[in-house]
Design a protein around this motif. Structure first.
Motif, mmCIF file in Angstrom:
data_model
loop_
_atom_site.group_PDB
_atom_site.id
_atom_site.type_symbol
_atom_site.label_atom_id
_atom_site.label_comp_id
_atom_site.label_asym_id
_atom_site.label_seq_id
_atom_site.Cartn_x
_atom_site.Cartn_y
_atom_site.Cartn_z
ATOM 1 N N THR A 51 0.795 -1.223 0.000
ATOM 2 C CA THR A 51 0.000 0.000 0.000
ATOM 3 C C THR A 51 0.827 1.274 0.000
ATOM 4 O OG1 THR A 51 -0.152 -0.074 2.417
ATOM 5 C CG2 THR A 51 -1.928 -1.133 1.159
ATOM 6 N N THR A 52 2.143 1.145 -0.078
ATOM 7 C CA THR A 52 3.019 2.315 -0.143
ATOM 8 C C THR A 52 4.126 2.068 -1.157
ATOM 9 O OG1 THR A 52 4.584 1.555 1.556
ATOM 10 C CG2 THR A 52 2.633 2.766 2.323
ATOM 11 N N VAL A 53 4.787 3.140 -1.561
ATOM 12 C CA VAL A 53 5.939 3.007 -2.461
ATOM 13 C C VAL A 53 7.036 2.209 -1.768
ATOM 14 C CG1 VAL A 53 7.754 4.294 -3.666
ATOM 15 C CG2 VAL A 53 5.385 5.123 -3.717
ATOM 16 N N LEU B 93 25.275 6.959 8.037
ATOM 17 C CA LEU B 93 24.222 7.794 8.586
ATOM 18 C C LEU B 93 22.971 6.971 8.852
ATOM 19 C CD1 LEU B 93 24.584 10.988 6.396
ATOM 20 C CD2 LEU B 93 25.515 10.570 8.656
ATOM 21 N N ASP B 94 22.199 7.404 9.840
ATOM 22 C CA ASP B 94 21.004 6.669 10.247
ATOM 23 C C ASP B 94 19.805 7.125 9.431
ATOM 24 O OD1 ASP B 94 19.061 5.227 11.602
ATOM 25 O OD2 ASP B 94 18.900 6.713 13.216
ATOM 26 N N ALA B 95 19.262 6.215 8.594
ATOM 27 C CA ALA B 95 18.046 6.549 7.842
ATOM 28 C C ALA B 95 16.870 6.629 8.799
ATOM 29 C CB ALA B 95 17.784 5.510 6.753
ATOM 30 N N GLY B 96 16.737 5.654 9.680
ATOM 31 C CA GLY B 96 15.762 5.667 10.766
ATOM 32 C C GLY B 96 14.339 5.952 10.320
ATOM 33 N N GLY B 97 13.462 6.137 11.301
ATOM 34 C CA GLY B 97 12.095 6.544 11.019
ATOM 35 C C GLY B 97 11.159 5.385 10.742
ATOM 36 N N ALA B 98 9.897 5.585 11.113
ATOM 37 C CA ALA B 98 8.878 4.573 10.862
ATOM 38 C C ALA B 98 8.474 4.615 9.393
ATOM 39 C CB ALA B 98 7.664 4.841 11.741
ATOM 40 N N PRO B 99 7.998 3.494 8.847
ATOM 41 C CA PRO B 99 7.541 3.474 7.454
ATOM 42 C C PRO B 99 6.391 4.456 7.266
ATOM 43 C CG PRO B 99 7.745 1.241 8.320
ATOM 44 C CD PRO B 99 7.884 2.165 9.488
ATOM 45 N N PRO B 100 6.317 5.108 6.108
ATOM 46 C CA PRO B 100 5.212 6.039 5.870
ATOM 47 C C PRO B 100 3.874 5.308 5.827
ATOM 48 C CG PRO B 100 6.457 5.658 3.854
ATOM 49 C CD PRO B 100 7.226 5.019 4.952
ATOM 50 N N ALA B 101 2.834 5.943 6.328
ATOM 51 C CA ALA B 101 1.491 5.366 6.298
ATOM 52 C C ALA B 101 0.907 5.487 4.902
ATOM 53 C CB ALA B 101 0.595 6.080 7.308
ATOM 54 N N PRO B 102 -0.025 4.613 4.534
ATOM 55 C CA PRO B 102 -0.630 4.667 3.197
ATOM 56 C C PRO B 102 -1.271 6.014 2.858
ATOM 57 C CG PRO B 102 -1.140 2.572 4.235
ATOM 58 C CD PRO B 102 -0.484 3.415 5.285
ATOM 59 N N ASP B 103 -1.806 6.701 3.886
ATOM 60 C CA ASP B 103 -2.485 7.970 3.599
ATOM 61 C C ASP B 103 -1.551 9.172 3.649
ATOM 62 O OD1 ASP B 103 -2.033 8.064 6.307
ATOM 63 O OD2 ASP B 103 -4.088 8.606 6.859
ATOM 64 N N GLN C 91 0.661 7.861 -0.734
ATOM 65 C CA GLN C 91 1.366 6.604 -0.953
ATOM 66 C C GLN C 91 0.403 5.550 -1.499
ATOM 67 O OE1 GLN C 91 4.645 5.563 -0.137
ATOM 68 N NE2 GLN C 91 5.428 7.458 0.754
ATOM 69 N N ALA C 92 -0.804 5.477 -0.933
ATOM 70 C CA ALA C 92 -1.786 4.483 -1.362
ATOM 71 C C ALA C 92 -2.268 4.747 -2.786
ATOM 72 C CB ALA C 92 -2.979 4.472 -0.405
ATOM 73 N N ASN C 93 -2.473 6.024 -3.151
ATOM 74 C CA ASN C 93 -2.855 6.363 -4.520
ATOM 75 C C ASN C 93 -1.850 5.804 -5.518
ATOM 76 O OD1 ASN C 93 -3.899 9.755 -3.648
ATOM 77 N ND2 ASN C 93 -5.150 7.918 -3.790
ATOM 78 N N LEU C 94 -0.570 6.067 -5.244
ATOM 79 C CA LEU C 94 0.489 5.663 -6.175
ATOM 80 C C LEU C 94 0.654 4.151 -6.226
ATOM 81 C CD1 LEU C 94 3.176 8.382 -5.325
ATOM 82 C CD2 LEU C 94 1.546 8.386 -7.225
ATOM 83 N N ALA C 95 0.630 3.502 -5.071
ATOM 84 C CA ALA C 95 0.791 2.043 -5.041
ATOM 85 C C ALA C 95 -0.371 1.354 -5.742
ATOM 86 C CB ALA C 95 0.905 1.561 -3.598
#
Length: 505
Positions: A7-9, A149-159, A181-185
Motif C-alpha cells: 500500500t506504499t511506495v 548515517l542513520d536513515a531511521g524513522g517509521a515506514p510512511p502510512a498509506p495515507d 502513498q496508497a494512490n500511487l501504489a
C-alpha cells in the motif's frame, strides 16, 4: 488486482528487493549502467539519510529540478520510501512559474542538476523561508559515502502524501495535486494488471519524470511488477528504435506528439521492433489517422489510454487484446469507476454527452493549500470532476470530445475542437492542427484553427477551407485558418488550446 499488503511506495521497493534483489530495475541507455532492486532499496535508505543530513524532516516536501537519469529515479523513490513528499518540477516552466511552485510547495530541500543550480539559486533569493540546495548529477549513482548515517524513522502510512505534482493548466496559477502513498501504489499495480506486465517486461522511458504519465507508468508500474525501464536522457525520434532494440524493450509509452514525429522518420527494420508487444499512448487525444498510420508503418498495436495528474495517471485504458479495442476511444475505466454526468451532476444515458467523473483508490486527496479548488473538483457524493466532455457506449468504452472550458459554442451549437482537428489531420499536407473558439459578434464564437504543415508541403487557406467544408459542412468550417511553425504544448505533449489565442498574428 492490487496486493492488499502493498500500500506504499516503500512496500513496492522492499517487496522487489526481497524477491528479486539481483534483477535489473533501471538501465541507462547511453552508459549501460544498471540499478538492481536490491541496490535500489539500499539507495532509498541512503537518500533518506542524505535528506536528513541536509536538514529535511520526515513529511517535508523535497523538490527536484532534474532531467531523467538513474539518480533522479533514486532520489524520487528514495524520498518517498523514507516518508518525504516529492515535488518534481516541470523543466519547461517559465522562471516565474517555477518560482511559484518552489514557493507554494513549502519545500525544505531542492535537488538540482548542475546546469540548473544557478537559475534555481537565483529564484530562491525571492523566497523568504530557508531552502537547502543539493546539487545532484542525474546520471550518476546515489553517493555511497553516507552509509554510516542513520536513515531511521517509521515506514510512511498509506495515507501520507507522497507526491506533490503541479498541473500545467492553460490559465491561472498551477495547482498542487496531492497524491498519497496508497494512490500511487494502487495505480502502479492497476497499470501492471491492465497491460499484463511481468518481470520480463521493459519499457523505454522517454517521457520526463516530472510528468505524471512517466512518474506512474514508466517508473512505478515496473516497480510494482518487477519489470524494468530503459532510461535515455531525453526523447529522440532518430534514436528511438535503436534504443528500444539495444535495451530489449517489450513495450513503449509515448504521447501523440512523439507518434507524429516517429511517423515522419524512417521505418525501422523488423528486428528492431520484434520484441515490442504494444505501444501505449496517453496524455492527449490521438487522432485516428495517426493511430492507423503508426500501426500500419511499424506493425505495433497502440493501446490508447487516458488519465489525469489528479488520478495518478491512467483512469481509462483500451484492452490489451487488440481485437477488443475501439479506435477513437480512451477505453474503459481502469483501476477505478467512471461515469458521465450533466451540468446538474446527474448521470446521463448511454451515448449522451456530459462531463466524465471518476471515483477510486487512485483519486487524489486534493489540491495543496486550495480548499476551494478541491471542493469544486468533487461532486457531493465524492466523484472527481475531470472537466472532460464525452460519452460512454453500451460496452463501457468512453469517448472524449473535448474540455468543458475549451468547448466551442457557435450560435448555440456545441462544437468539440477535436472534431475539427481530426478532419484537418486527414488532409495529406497537415502534420498538426488545433481548433479553438474566438469571439464573434453574430454567433458568440467562431472557429479558429492553427495548422502545422508537413515539411515541404504546400497548401493554401482556401484549399483547407474547401476540404473542411467537404468533410465538416459549412457551419463547422473554420472562419480563421492560421499556419504556424508549432503548437503550444504542456509537458505531457497536450496542446494548450487557449494559448493559441496568444500567438502573434
Amino acid at each position: 488486482m492490487s496486493d492488499p499488503a502493498l500500500t506504499t511506495v516503500r512496500d513496492l521497493v522492499e517487496h522487489q528487493a526481497r524477491t528479486r534483489p539481483h534483477a535489473v530495475f533501471a538501465l541507462a541507455t547511453e552508459t549501460g549502467q544498471t540499478l538492481h532492486f536490491g541496490e535500489l532499496a539500499h539507495s532509498c535508505r541512503h537518500v533518506t539519510a542524505l535528506l536528513k543530513a541536509h536538514g529535511a524532516q520526515l513529511g517535508d516536501t523535497v523538490s527536484l529540478v532534474m532531467p531523467n537519469g538513474l539518480q533522479t529515479i533514486q532520489l524520487l523513490l528514495g524520498a518517498m520510501h523514507g516518508g518525504f513528499t516529492v515535488n518534481p518540477v516541470n523543466l519547461l516552466s517559465q522562471p516565474e512559474q517555477m518560482r511559484y511552485v518552489l514557493t507554494h510547495s513549502d519545500c525544505s530541500v531542492v535537488c538540482v542538476a548542475p546546469e540548473w543550480e544557478q537559475r534555481v539559486r537565483n529564484l530562491l533569493t525571492t523566497i523568504e523561508r530557508p531552502v537547502t540546495v543539493m546539487v545532484c548529477d542525474p546520471n550518476t549513482r546515489t553517493p555511497s559515502d553516507i552509509a554510516e548515517l542513520d536513515a531511521g524513522g517509521a515506514p510512511p502510512a498509506p495515507d501520507t502524501v507522497a507526491l506533490l505534482m503541479y498541473t500545467s493548466g492553460t490559465t491561472g496559477v498551477p495547482k498542487g495535486v496531492m497524491l498519497t502513498q496508497a494512490n500511487l501504489a494502487a495505480n502502479a499495480q492497476a497499470i501492471g494488471a491492465e497491460h499484463a506486465l511481468t518481470h520480463d517486461d521493459r519499457v523505454l522511458a522517454v517521457l520526463p519524470l516530472y510528468h505524471i504519465n512517466a512518474f506512474a507508468v514508466t517508473m512505478l508500474a515496473p516497480l510494482a511488477t518487477g519489470g524494468s525501464l530503459a532510461v535515455p536522457p531525453k526523447f529522440s525520434a532518430a534514436r528511438f528504435w535503436a534504443q528500444a532494440s539495444a535495451t530489449r524493450c517489450t513495450w513503449i509509452n509515448v504521447v501523440p506528439t512523439m507518434i507524429s514525429y516517429l511517423l515522419e522518420g524512417e521505418t525501422p527494420v523488423r528486428a528492431q521492433t520484434a520484441l515490442i508487444r504494444f505501444c501505449r499512448s496517453a496524455s492527449a487525444a490521438l487522432a485516428p489517422e495517426h493511430h492507423r498510420a503508426f500501426e500500419d508503418k511499424f506493425g505495433i498495436g497502440i493501446i490508447e489510454t487516458m488519465g489525469l495528474t489528479e488520478t495518478a495517471a491512467p483512469s481509462f485504458s483500451n484492452p490489451l487484446d487488440s481485437s477488443r479495442r475501439k479506435l477513437g476511444s480512451v477505453g474503459r475505466a481502469s483501476g477505478c469507476e467512471a461515469g458521465v454526468v450533466d451540468a446538474n451532476l446527474t448521470p446521463v444515458p448511454i451515448g449522451a454527452t456530459g462531463e466524465l467523473v471518476i471515483r477510486g483508490p487512485n483519486v487524489m486527496r486534493g489540491y495543496y493549500k486550495n480548499i476551494e479548488a478541491t471542493r469544486a473538483s468533487f461532486t457531493p457524493d465524492g466523484w472527481l470532476r475531470t472537466g472532460d466532455l464525452g460519452h460512454v457506449d453500451a460496452d463501457g468504452f468512453f469517448f472524449v470530445t473535448g474540455r468543458i472550458k475549451e468547448l466551442i459554442i457557435k450560435g448555440g451549437e456545441n462544437i468539440a475542437p477535436r472534431e475539427i482537428d481530426e478532419a484537418l489531420l486527414a488532409h495529406p499536407a497537415v502534420l498538426e492542427a488545433a481548433a479553438v473558439g474566438i469571439p464573434d459578434k453574430h454567433y458568440g464564437q467562431e472557429i479558429m484553427v492553427c495548422v502545422v504543415l508537413r515539411e515541404g508541403a504546400v497548401c493554401s487557406e482556401d484549399q483547407l477551407r474547401d476540404f473542411c467544408a467537404l468533410h465538416l459542412g459549412r457551419f463547422k468550417t473554420p472562419k480563421v485558418l492560421r499556419f504556424v511553425g508549432k503548437l503550444p504544448r504542456g509537458p505531457s505533449g497536450k496542446v494548450q488550446r487557449l494559448k493559441l489565442l496568444e500567438l502573434p498574428g
